[in-house]
Design an enzyme around this catalytic site. Structure first.
Site, PDB file in Angstrom:
ATOM      1  N   ASN A  88       0.841  -1.187   0.000  1.00  0.00           N
ATOM      2  CA  ASN A  88       0.000   0.000   0.000  1.00  0.00           C
ATOM      3  C   ASN A  88       0.889   1.255   0.000  1.00  0.00           C
ATOM      4  O   ASN A  88       2.087   1.187  -0.220  1.00  0.00           O
ATOM      5  CB  ASN A  88      -0.932  -0.037   1.214  1.00  0.00           C
ATOM      6  CG  ASN A  88      -2.274   0.612   0.945  1.00  0.00           C
ATOM      7  OD1 ASN A  88      -2.334   1.675   0.339  1.00  0.00           O
ATOM      8  ND2 ASN A  88      -3.347  -0.020   1.401  1.00  0.00           N
ATOM      9  N   HIS A 118      24.179   1.991  12.035  1.00  0.00           N
ATOM     10  CA  HIS A 118      25.263   2.942  12.270  1.00  0.00           C
ATOM     11  C   HIS A 118      25.927   2.594  13.597  1.00  0.00           C
ATOM     12  O   HIS A 118      25.272   2.077  14.508  1.00  0.00           O
ATOM     13  CB  HIS A 118      24.732   4.380  12.316  1.00  0.00           C
ATOM     14  CG  HIS A 118      24.053   4.822  11.070  1.00  0.00           C
ATOM     15  ND1 HIS A 118      24.729   5.362  10.002  1.00  0.00           N
ATOM     16  CD2 HIS A 118      22.741   4.784  10.710  1.00  0.00           C
ATOM     17  CE1 HIS A 118      23.870   5.658   9.040  1.00  0.00           C
ATOM     18  NE2 HIS A 118      22.670   5.307   9.447  1.00  0.00           N
ATOM     19  N   ALA A 172      -0.631  -3.439  13.440  1.00  0.00           N
ATOM     20  CA  ALA A 172      -0.347  -2.050  13.078  1.00  0.00           C
ATOM     21  C   ALA A 172       0.530  -1.365  14.110  1.00  0.00           C
ATOM     22  O   ALA A 172       0.338  -1.521  15.326  1.00  0.00           O
ATOM     23  CB  ALA A 172      -1.652  -1.282  12.911  1.00  0.00           C
ATOM     24  N   THR A 177      12.091  -5.896  15.951  1.00  0.00           N
ATOM     25  CA  THR A 177      13.521  -5.783  16.228  1.00  0.00           C
ATOM     26  C   THR A 177      14.208  -7.137  16.321  1.00  0.00           C
ATOM     27  O   THR A 177      15.434  -7.199  16.338  1.00  0.00           O
ATOM     28  CB  THR A 177      13.760  -5.014  17.536  1.00  0.00           C
ATOM     29  OG1 THR A 177      13.117  -5.714  18.611  1.00  0.00           O
ATOM     30  CG2 THR A 177      13.202  -3.596  17.448  1.00  0.00           C
ATOM     31  N   ARG A 195       0.005 -14.669  19.977  1.00  0.00           N
ATOM     32  CA  ARG A 195      -0.515 -16.045  19.967  1.00  0.00           C
ATOM     33  C   ARG A 195      -0.303 -16.648  18.592  1.00  0.00           C
ATOM     34  O   ARG A 195       0.022 -15.946  17.641  1.00  0.00           O
ATOM     35  CB  ARG A 195      -2.005 -16.068  20.314  1.00  0.00           C
ATOM     36  CG  ARG A 195      -2.901 -15.329  19.324  1.00  0.00           C
ATOM     37  CD  ARG A 195      -4.368 -15.494  19.682  1.00  0.00           C
ATOM     38  NE  ARG A 195      -5.260 -14.716  18.837  1.00  0.00           N
ATOM     39  CZ  ARG A 195      -5.694 -15.108  17.637  1.00  0.00           C
ATOM     40  NH1 ARG A 195      -5.304 -16.264  17.132  1.00  0.00           N
ATOM     41  NH2 ARG A 195      -6.530 -14.342  16.950  1.00  0.00           N
TER      42      ARG A 195
END
Length: 209
Positions: A88, A118, A172, A177, A195
């Protein structure tokens, strides 16, 4: 026999510290950014022109790719898209390291896949000078892989080195990470497994003629 030193581009793709200011890298970056700009200027009805741009920008892609636009790629050529990938609005891919996306993956608006890294210490992170006086900074990265049949909802960010297993859904606003296993619902900042996705999630699909 002396071992031939790797180019800065080869170091970049391998996830090693590299100098992004060298012409080979800077030219690829500039060309990809121009192609993104050209794509974003096209009408959705300009299918042939959009396809022509994507052939150069993202040569490693399967059939049925649809990128709604606007799109933002650092290089494009270091991203691999499977069949029937949909993205999208505002799909951002910083592919200084390889980004691999499986078949039938869906991206909501404002999804970002970010492979660059970095140095944490400013002593290594700050800009420095070449002998000719031009400036550069050391960067590196880590690849991202997203398995087949995943859905990343709006405003999801996937950071360098994180992988998402096939069939998983990322809620959303999540920031991924670390690796996410297959076939789970995960969300949050940082993203965590909520879950497994099970038969209880089955929906009765209407039969359209």
């Amino acid at each position: 026999m002396a071992v031939e030193e790797r180019t800065q581009l080869e170091r970049m793709i391998a996830g090693e510290l590299y100098d992004p200011s060298v012409p080979e890298i800077a030219n690829l970056l500039s060309r990809a950014h121009q192609l993104c700009k050209d794509y974003n200027s096209c009408k959705e009805s300009d299918e042939e022109q959009r396809e022509s741009i994507l052939r150069e920008l993202i040569p490693n892609r399967g059939v049925g790719t649809y990128l709604n636009g606007p799109i933002f790629f650092d290089y494009g050529r270091f991203t691999t898209l499977g069949d029937h990938v949909y993205a999208n609005f505002n799909f951002t891919v910083l592919d200084v390291c390889p980004v691999t996306i499986g078949d039938n993956v869906m991206f909501g608006p404002n999804v970002s896949l970010l492979t660059p890294l970095h140095p944490l210490r400013w002593q290594e992170r700050n800009s420095r000078q070449h002998r000719d006086g031009s400036t550069f900074d050391y960067e590196y990265g880590a690849p991202i892989t997203i398995g087949a049949n995943c859905w990343l909802a709006g405003n999801v960010t996937v950071t360098a080195g994180a992988n998402i297993g096939a069939g998983s859904v990322i809620g959303a606003g999540a920031v991924v990470t670390h690796d996410i296993p297959e076939n789970v619902l995960a969300a949050g900042v940082p993203c965590k497994v909520i879950r497994e996705i099970s038969e209880a999630d089955r929906m009765n699909l209407p039969a359209f003629e």
